[in-house]
Design an enzyme around this catalytic site. Sequence first.
Site, PDB file in Angstrom:
ATOM      1  CG  ASP A  44      46.643  45.734  32.945  1.00 15.25           C
ATOM      2  OD1 ASP A  44      47.400  46.065  32.017  1.00 15.25           O
ATOM      3  OD2 ASP A  44      46.011  46.557  33.627  1.00 15.25           O
ATOM      4  NE  ARG A  56      40.071  47.566  41.991  1.00 12.05           N
ATOM      5  CZ  ARG A  56      39.377  47.282  40.899  1.00 12.05           C
ATOM      6  NH1 ARG A  56      38.352  46.430  40.981  1.00 12.05           N
ATOM      7  NH2 ARG A  56      39.681  47.804  39.739  1.00 12.05           N
ATOM      8  CG  ASP A  69      42.417  49.759  41.763  1.00 10.86           C
ATOM      9  OD1 ASP A  69      41.816  50.316  42.700  1.00 10.86           O
ATOM     10  OD2 ASP A  69      41.915  49.584  40.639  1.00 10.86           O
ATOM     11  CB  SER A 114      42.371  52.421  31.840  1.00  5.68           C
ATOM     12  OG  SER A 114      42.416  51.678  33.039  1.00  5.68           O
TER      13      SER A 114
END
Length: 408
Positions: free
Chosen positions: A19, A100, A129, A181
């Site tokens: 990404d 995160r 996320d 992923s």
Amino acid sequence: MNNTKDYKKIVLAYSGGLDTSIMIQWLKENYNDPEIIAVSGDVGQKDELEGLEEKALKTGASKFYALDLKDAFVEDYIFPCLKADAVYEGVYLLGTSMARPLIAKGLVDIAKKEGADAICHGCTGKGNDQVRFELSIKAFAPEMPIIAPWREWELKSRDEEIDYAEAHHIPLKINRETNYSKDKNIWHLSHEGLDLENPANEPDYDKILELGVTPEKAPDAPTYITLHFENGVPTQLNGETMSAQQLLLKLNEVGGQNGIGIIDMVENRLVGMKSRGVYETPGGTIMYKAHALLETITMDKETQHFMQHVSVKYGELVYNGQWFTPLREALDAFVNKANESVNGDVKLKLYKGNIIPAGMTSPTTLYSEQIASFGEDDSYDQSDSAGFINLFGLPIKVKALQDQKNKK
């Protein structure tokens, strides 16, 4: 897409994965060629960080920051969750969730330092996320614009992302066949996508696992370890004092060797859908087990039972991206107080995916062998229980008598 917003400088959360690898080029094409500052938070990804700076600069970033967040991650995020026994849906040990907010805070710090106009992340519009990053950014930069390309661009799949990368000569470390992923840090490694999207498929662990082996391939002899805790935090392994980071890395190694911490689950994402994933958390699984065992002899009954409620709520807050909230901080006050008594040694036997208790000692233990013994003792008068039972059972007796009366 031709965006009319004029951002001069954008901070990009840069992992070097699929990404974010294509986002530098995409942002330049769609946001009037802004300056892109790539920021990577090192929370223990190891080899995934290799060559990131060179790649970011070659693909259009003007600057690259590598933030060493490993110590802060373990001490300020992982250990609070450990002390709270925080788990999501009874299984998930929050490996991605805990990291995160820390990374997001780092992004804000760089954005303020560089005078950036916006912060960009590579989270999809289907995942958790995006919420974790954006809520954390709002906590420290409430007016900062946030760009989420997955909610804007025309690319609809990871295959189309790969097509975009190939068309723009952007190097990738993956191919279409191994395009799981993943999220990796010092605490865990997650795997999603491809054949795992169908819950009917058994995971091909020999192809997937990176932090350890399956229980079938673990040694035939058990491995014994002893963890020492102080105020709910592990400080020693087998009598050797280690830093938080060293201890976790060592537990990852020994846990992985013994097939510990492999989870296959379907979880309820915050955005409403169910998602299937495979998680590897060898060291963390050992820590959680040892901590929970030590609580059984060092916490009083009411505190231990209330901690079970706190654990569920704490896990939900972390999973839902609500780390920087008054409630999480308030729960920490309870958790820290409750863990003042969680001291001592826990011996464990690791064997083919199992963590088997092998003994505990504590200077703050509430367990009294004399009182608990089936033998004769002077501390507990067994005849006292008769009166207790009569009082404790009084509502049941009254209800039964009333039922008998009503039947006549």
